[in-house]
Write an enzyme that holds these catalytic residues in place. Structure first.
Site, mmCIF file in Angstrom:
data_model
loop_
_atom_site.group_PDB
_atom_site.id
_atom_site.type_symbol
_atom_site.label_atom_id
_atom_site.label_comp_id
_atom_site.label_asym_id
_atom_site.label_seq_id
_atom_site.Cartn_x
_atom_site.Cartn_y
_atom_site.Cartn_z
ATOM 1 N N CYS A 7 0.867 -1.179 0.000
ATOM 2 C CA CYS A 7 0.000 0.000 0.000
ATOM 3 C C CYS A 7 0.906 1.233 0.000
ATOM 4 C CB CYS A 7 -0.975 -0.016 1.179
ATOM 5 S SG CYS A 7 -0.186 -0.007 2.811
ATOM 6 N N ARG A 13 -3.324 -0.746 5.350
ATOM 7 C CA ARG A 13 -3.878 -1.812 4.511
ATOM 8 C C ARG A 13 -2.946 -3.002 4.318
ATOM 9 N NH1 ARG A 13 -4.988 2.084 -0.360
ATOM 10 N NH2 ARG A 13 -3.170 3.026 0.643
ATOM 11 N N ASP A 125 -7.816 3.841 0.897
ATOM 12 C CA ASP A 125 -6.897 4.296 1.934
ATOM 13 C C ASP A 125 -7.701 4.771 3.160
ATOM 14 O OD1 ASP A 125 -5.077 5.663 3.428
ATOM 15 O OD2 ASP A 125 -4.388 6.960 1.804
HETATM 16 P P1 4NP Z 1 -1.809 2.731 4.119
HETATM 17 O O1 4NP Z 1 -2.458 4.070 4.701
HETATM 18 O O2 4NP Z 1 -1.242 3.084 2.755
HETATM 19 O O3 4NP Z 1 -2.954 1.802 4.033
HETATM 20 O O4 4NP Z 1 -0.741 2.323 5.113
HETATM 21 C C1 4NP Z 1 -1.758 5.272 4.773
HETATM 22 C C2 4NP Z 1 -0.958 5.542 5.858
HETATM 23 C C3 4NP Z 1 -0.296 6.751 5.942
HETATM 24 C C4 4NP Z 1 -0.428 7.686 4.945
HETATM 25 C C5 4NP Z 1 -1.232 7.421 3.858
HETATM 26 C C6 4NP Z 1 -1.900 6.206 3.760
HETATM 27 N N1 4NP Z 1 0.235 8.929 5.047
HETATM 28 O O5 4NP Z 1 0.017 9.803 4.169
HETATM 29 O O6 4NP Z 1 1.035 9.129 5.976
#
Ligand code: 4NP
Length: 168
Positions: A7, A13, A125
């Site tokens: 991700c 995710r 997300d």
């Molecule tokens: P992930 O979610 O891609 O599912 O781990 C996110 C976690 C952090 C961020 C974006 C998406 N961020 O911008 O810090």
């Protein structure tokens, strides 16, 4: 078989997909399949998975032990299947391929979902969203994980990948 879930941040995710897959693969007698995760960004390198992702995951019986890492092109060498959670993750991974073999490993996780048809849903997300977003995320991840485990059990993985134009 080595699976890498990917991700953006590797804290919401992809660690959830990793934990769900490990659990379901072991249940299915496919405990030899290896699963790890990574993020396309370096925002959360070294961090534990997000507390809401862990809370909902543990409630469902999954275990978490990873720390965030950033995906690097050499990770293609350690995986047979690279599962992108959304179309942006997939595009970011495609930017990093070094060969047609790398490219052939990338597929969106949603191709294994029960509602996969002509279109494939992203795993959205959940970052910055309330606990309900994580509940929906796990519902979606569990469904796709069931589809992937079934494809491995039934030997239909290549068929599913071909149906969705993966590997090109
Ligand atoms: P992930 O979610 O891609 O599912 O781990 C996110 C976690 C952090 C961020 C974006 C998406 N961020 O911008 O810090």
């Amino acid at each position: 078989m080595r699976i890498l879930t990917v991700c953006l941040g590797n804290i919401c995710r992809s660690p959830a997909a990793e934990s769900v897959l490990l659990h379901k693969l072991a249940e299915a007698g496919l405990g030899h399949v290896r699963v790890t995760s990574a993020g396309t960004a370096d925002y959360h390198v070294g961090e534990r998975p997000h507390e809401l992702s862990v809370a909902e995951g543990e409630r469902r019986g999954y275990a978490f032990s990873t720390r965030g890492i950033q995906f690097e092109d050499t990770h293609f060498d350690d995986a047979d299947l690279v599962l992108a959670m959304d179309a942006i993750n997939e595009a970011d991974l495609l930017e990093l391929v070094r060969s047609p073999e790398d490219r052939a490993k990338i597929v969106r996780f949603g191709v294994f979902a029960s509602d996969a048809g002509d279109g494939v849903r992203d795993v959205p997300d959940p970052w910055g969203r309330p606990a309900e977003a994580y509940t929906a995320m796990y519902d979606q991840i569990e469904d796709a994980a069931d589809g992937l485990v079934r494809a491995l059990q039934e030997g239909t993985l290549d068929e599913v990948l071909a149906r969705h134009g993966a590997g090109r």
